[in-house]
Each structure stands twice: as C-alpha cells, then as structure tokens.
Design a protein around this motif. Structure first.
Motif, PDB file in Angstrom:
ATOM      1  N   ARG A 246       0.867  -1.182   0.000  1.00 48.78           N
ATOM      2  CA  ARG A 246       0.000   0.000   0.000  1.00 48.78           C
ATOM      3  C   ARG A 246       0.903   1.231   0.000  1.00 48.78           C
ATOM      4  N   ARG A 247       1.110   1.746  -1.217  1.00 50.11           N
ATOM      5  CA  ARG A 247       2.015   2.907  -1.332  1.00 50.11           C
ATOM      6  C   ARG A 247       1.534   4.074  -0.484  1.00 50.11           C
ATOM      7  N   TRP A 248       0.221   4.253  -0.383  1.00 43.71           N
ATOM      8  CA  TRP A 248      -0.317   5.388   0.385  1.00 43.71           C
ATOM      9  C   TRP A 248       0.112   5.298   1.851  1.00 43.71           C
ATOM     10  N   MET A 249       0.217   4.043   2.346  1.00 49.78           N
ATOM     11  CA  MET A 249       0.631   3.848   3.742  1.00 49.78           C
ATOM     12  C   MET A 249       2.090   4.299   3.900  1.00 49.78           C
ATOM     13  N   GLU A 250       2.888   3.988   2.888  1.00 47.51           N
ATOM     14  CA  GLU A 250       4.310   4.329   2.939  1.00 47.51           C
ATOM     15  C   GLU A 250       4.489   5.846   2.822  1.00 47.51           C
ATOM     16  N   TRP A 251       3.680   6.470   1.925  1.00 48.52           N
ATOM     17  CA  TRP A 251       3.759   7.944   1.790  1.00 48.52           C
ATOM     18  C   TRP A 251       3.305   8.618   3.088  1.00 48.52           C
ATOM     19  N   LEU A 252       2.253   8.034   3.679  1.00 47.64           N
ATOM     20  CA  LEU A 252       1.741   8.599   4.936  1.00 47.64           C
ATOM     21  C   LEU A 252       2.817   8.541   6.024  1.00 47.64           C
ATOM     22  N   CYS A 253       3.505   7.404   6.121  1.00 48.91           N
ATOM     23  CA  CYS A 253       4.567   7.258   7.130  1.00 48.91           C
ATOM     24  C   CYS A 253       5.686   8.269   6.838  1.00 48.91           C
ATOM     25  N   ASP A 254       6.046   8.408   5.574  1.00 50.80           N
ATOM     26  CA  ASP A 254       7.118   9.366   5.221  1.00 50.80           C
ATOM     27  C   ASP A 254       6.709  10.782   5.647  1.00 50.80           C
ATOM     28  N   ARG A 255       5.454  11.129   5.333  1.00 53.29           N
ATOM     29  CA  ARG A 255       4.988  12.496   5.645  1.00 53.29           C
ATOM     30  C   ARG A 255       4.968  12.749   7.153  1.00 53.29           C
ATOM     31  N   LEU A 256       4.633  11.705   7.929  1.00 48.88           N
ATOM     32  CA  LEU A 256       4.551  11.885   9.388  1.00 48.88           C
ATOM     33  C   LEU A 256       5.898  11.605  10.078  1.00 48.88           C
ATOM     34  N   HIS A 257       6.908  11.317   9.257  1.00 51.46           N
ATOM     35  CA  HIS A 257       8.259  10.993   9.772  1.00 51.46           C
ATOM     36  C   HIS A 257       8.228   9.775  10.689  1.00 51.46           C
ATOM     37  N   TYR A 258       7.459   8.756  10.279  1.00 52.89           N
ATOM     38  CA  TYR A 258       7.455   7.482  10.987  1.00 52.89           C
ATOM     39  C   TYR A 258       8.296   6.494  10.165  1.00 52.89           C
ATOM     40  N   ASN A 259       9.115   5.695  10.842  1.00 53.35           N
ATOM     41  CA  ASN A 259       9.826   4.617  10.137  1.00 53.35           C
ATOM     42  C   ASN A 259       8.907   3.400  10.036  1.00 53.35           C
ATOM     43  N   TYR A 260       9.139   2.572   9.034  1.00 52.29           N
ATOM     44  CA  TYR A 260       8.357   1.331   8.975  1.00 52.29           C
ATOM     45  C   TYR A 260       9.172   0.197   8.382  1.00 52.29           C
ATOM     46  N   GLN A 261       8.796  -1.025   8.773  1.00 51.02           N
ATOM     47  CA  GLN A 261       9.340  -2.225   8.140  1.00 51.02           C
ATOM     48  C   GLN A 261       8.154  -3.091   7.753  1.00 51.02           C
ATOM     49  N   ILE A 262       8.355  -3.910   6.720  1.00 53.62           N
ATOM     50  CA  ILE A 262       7.236  -4.715   6.231  1.00 53.62           C
ATOM     51  C   ILE A 262       7.482  -6.204   6.526  1.00 53.62           C
ATOM     52  N   ILE A 263       6.465  -6.864   7.043  1.00 54.72           N
ATOM     53  CA  ILE A 263       6.525  -8.322   7.208  1.00 54.72           C
ATOM     54  C   ILE A 263       5.475  -8.892   6.258  1.00 54.72           C
ATOM     55  N   GLU A 264       5.897  -9.826   5.423  1.00 53.50           N
ATOM     56  CA  GLU A 264       4.992 -10.294   4.378  1.00 53.50           C
ATOM     57  C   GLU A 264       4.663 -11.775   4.532  1.00 53.50           C
ATOM     58  N   PHE A 265       3.388 -12.095   4.453  1.00 53.91           N
ATOM     59  CA  PHE A 265       2.941 -13.486   4.409  1.00 53.91           C
ATOM     60  C   PHE A 265       2.071 -13.631   3.158  1.00 53.91           C
ATOM     61  N   PRO A 266       1.814 -14.871   2.704  1.00 53.37           N
ATOM     62  CA  PRO A 266       1.044 -15.019   1.460  1.00 53.37           C
ATOM     63  C   PRO A 266      -0.313 -14.308   1.485  1.00 53.37           C
ATOM     64  N   ASN A 267      -0.984 -14.275   2.649  1.00 54.80           N
ATOM     65  CA  ASN A 267      -2.337 -13.695   2.679  1.00 54.80           C
ATOM     66  C   ASN A 267      -2.424 -12.304   3.285  1.00 54.80           C
ATOM     67  N   GLU A 268      -1.354 -11.855   3.915  1.00 58.16           N
ATOM     68  CA  GLU A 268      -1.466 -10.601   4.669  1.00 58.16           C
ATOM     69  C   GLU A 268      -0.112  -9.907   4.773  1.00 58.16           C
ATOM     70  N   LEU A 269      -0.193  -8.574   4.703  1.00 55.06           N
ATOM     71  CA  LEU A 269       1.016  -7.755   4.756  1.00 55.06           C
ATOM     72  C   LEU A 269       0.943  -6.906   6.027  1.00 55.06           C
ATOM     73  N   PHE A 270       2.060  -6.872   6.773  1.00 54.01           N
ATOM     74  CA  PHE A 270       2.066  -6.131   8.047  1.00 54.01           C
ATOM     75  C   PHE A 270       3.085  -4.996   7.983  1.00 54.01           C
ATOM     76  N   TYR A 271       2.636  -3.771   8.208  1.00 55.76           N
ATOM     77  CA  TYR A 271       3.559  -2.636   8.330  1.00 55.76           C
ATOM     78  C   TYR A 271       3.833  -2.432   9.823  1.00 55.76           C
ATOM     79  N   VAL A 272       5.093  -2.590  10.206  1.00 50.75           N
ATOM     80  CA  VAL A 272       5.465  -2.330  11.597  1.00 50.75           C
ATOM     81  C   VAL A 272       5.974  -0.890  11.631  1.00 50.75           C
ATOM     82  N   ILE A 273       5.151  -0.014  12.170  1.00 47.41           N
ATOM     83  CA  ILE A 273       5.421   1.425  12.089  1.00 47.41           C
ATOM     84  C   ILE A 273       5.955   1.932  13.423  1.00 47.41           C
ATOM     85  N   GLU A 274       7.069   2.625  13.368  1.00 50.45           N
ATOM     86  CA  GLU A 274       7.625   3.198  14.599  1.00 50.45           C
ATOM     87  C   GLU A 274       7.316   4.684  14.609  1.00 50.45           C
ATOM     88  N   LYS A 275       6.605   5.117  15.644  1.00 50.51           N
ATOM     89  CA  LYS A 275       6.194   6.532  15.683  1.00 50.51           C
ATOM     90  C   LYS A 275       7.262   7.401  16.335  1.00 50.51           C
TER      91      LYS A 275
END
Ligand SMILES: C[S@@+](CC[C@H](N)C(=O)[O-])C[C@H]1O[C@@H](n2cnc3c(N)ncnc32)[C@H](O)[C@@H]1O
Length: 275
Positions: A246-275
């Motif tokens: 979800r690019r919008w999620m990544e742009w949102l994190c960039d705009r709010l100056h939050y770091n994130y890492q992605i954990i990926e599974f076949p059915n679900e994607l997890f953004y681990v966001i550090e505020k």
C-alpha cells in the motif's frame, strides 16, 4: 424529526437479527443516523407518518443492517461456541480449543498457520512489549498464548458487548491483566499508553469515503511507540493482488516521519510502524 423514542425503536429493530444483536447501541445509532442523513427522502417520508409497518421503515432497517454487516458481520462465520469457550476458560492455552474458536472469525482463521512466526517477527522489531493495544480486535486477543510473552497487559477494543465480555473473561484467566472495552475506535477516545498497538485489517473500515484521513487520524492518536497495520493481499475472489503493497501507507509514514518495516505473508502484509 429525530424523536428519541423512534430512534430507539429503529435501533432495537435493527438488532433483531441475531448476528447484530450484541452490537453496542451507540454504534448502531451512529450508523442509523448516517443512513437517515444519506436517505433524506425516505427518512422524511418515514418520520411524516412513523410506523413500523411502512415500507420506508423497512428500507431504513435494511440499509442499516447492510451497512453494519459490512463493518461487523462479514468477518464472523458464527458466534463463539459457548461450550468450547467455557472449556477454554478452564484450559486457556489449549491449542485445539484455541484453533477451533479462532476458526469462527475469518481474519484469525486465515492467520492460524502464521501466528507464532508473525508475533516472533513483530517482536523482533519492536522488542517484547509489556503493554499491547488491539483496536478493532475481533477475537484476536485469544491469540495471546502464541505471543510467548510473560504477563503482557492487553487492552482490546471492539463493538460487540458479548464478544468483549468473553474476551474479558479470557484475559482474567490468561494473566488477569489488561481489559477489553466496547469502543468505537473512530471516536478517538482516551487509550492507555502502550508499547505496541495492533490495527489489523482495519483501514478499509477507517477510510470509507474519506481518502486515508481516517487511518491517519487513528494512527496519530494511538499512544504507542509501534503500531502494526495489516492488509489483505488477496482479492475478494481469493487471487493474489498484483500490487499488494500500500504505497499510500508508505507515503503517509514518510509524511509523518514514521519509520516502517514490512513483514509479508502469502495472505497478509504487516507494516510495523515506529512513531
Ligand atoms: C476485519 S475485522 C478485523 C478483526 C481483527 N483486527 C483481526 O484482524 O483479527 C474488523 C473488526 O473491526 C471491528 N470494528 C468495525 N468498526 C469498528 C469501530 N468503529 N470501532 C471498533 N471496532 C470496529 C469489527 O467488529 C471487526 O471485529
């Protein structure tokens, strides 16, 4: 026009469907008012001659139920089996019982094969949390045994009183810390400070008709150092999405100056966001 007694009658009638019966009245009321505002013509005709026999009455009830099913009912194949649940309260870490109960909710059912690995990967990034918030929790709090945490304080929020009561009973036997509460998370009420917050499969509901402002407001409001936001990676027909990120999620994190890492599974994607 919005006579209290009439609104109450409409709410009670909406809740006559068994799968909606345990929903919080205020949550139903918000959805009812939203539909009445949208369907002004039908609402005016209904309130001119208010009777439960009118077709306008039935139309409003039908629309509210459809709206509630979309945000609430769709994910529950059936209610938690009371016998299985009472057994679980005696053996709160029993894998068989947990699996059978977690299968009744589509999101937890899909995660059964990945839960242990998922939590291991999340906590490898966040560190082991002492306090967790679970917003729009469904029955995810029943997966505490998969987290392998000692004495975690778990605060869970959703809109069904029955399910929240069951989760509270479970939290008591698991370690007697934390609490489940009926809360509409879009209302941005006070939350306890936490190390980690889960916002699993909630953004579609938060963002309906609002771009991504709903998710942004909730994300900013959550008093946790890490927020884990998850998304389905399969289409409605069950095929893998071509572009699951979800690019919008990544742009949102960039705009709010939050770091994130992605954990990926076949059915679900997890953004681990550090505020
Ligand atoms: C797709 S399910 C996800 C459940 C859980 N987060 C999981 O992934 O296992 C969406 C959940 O959000 C809850 N929900 C919908 N609107 C809500 C609101 N405004 N406030 C709190 N919970 C809400 C529903 O009752 C449902 O349990």
């Amino acid at each position: 026009m919005l006579d209290k007694a009439k609104i109450k009658q409409l709410i009670q009638d909406v809740k006559k469907k068994p799968e909606l019966a345990s929903l919080d009245d205020n949550f139903v009321k918000d959805h009812l008012l939203k539909i009445l505002n949208k369907e002004t013509r039908t609402a005016n005709l209904l309130f001119k001659n208010f009777t439960s026999k009118s077709r306008f009455y039935h139309k409003i009830i039908k629309l509210v139920r459809a709206d509630l099913r979309r945000v609430y009912g769709l994910f529950r194949e059936k209610k938690i089996d009371t016998y299985l649940f009472s057994e679980l309260l005696k053996k709160p870490r029993d894998k068989n019982l947990l699996n059978n109960i977690l299968k009744t909710h589509s999101s937890t059912k899909e995660r059964l094969p990945i839960y242990e690995s998922l939590y291991k990967q999340i906590f490898a990034i966040t560190g082991k949390p002492n306090t967790i918030l679970d917003l729009g929790c469904g029955i995810n709090p029943l997966t505490i045994p998969f987290m392998k945490l000692q004495n975690v304080k778990y605060y869970a929020y959703d809109v069904s009183q029955d399910e929240i009561n069951q989760i509270n009973n479970y939290l008591k036997v698991i370690n007697n810390k934390g609490k489940a509460t009926v809360m509409d998370i879009t209302k941005l009420e006070n939350l306890p400070p936490a190390d980690v917050a889960f916002l699993f499969k909630m953004t579609d509901m938060l963002d309906k008709n609002k771009g991504h402002k709903g998710t942004e407001e909730v994300l900013k409001h959550i008093p946790a150092k890490f927020v884990i936001v998850s998304f389905a990676t399969l289409t409605m027909s069950g095929k893998p999405m071509r572009a699951p990120r979800r690019r919008w999620m990544e742009w949102l994190c960039d705009r709010l100056h939050y770091n994130y890492q992605i954990i990926e599974f076949p059915n679900e994607l997890f953004y681990v966001i550090e505020k």
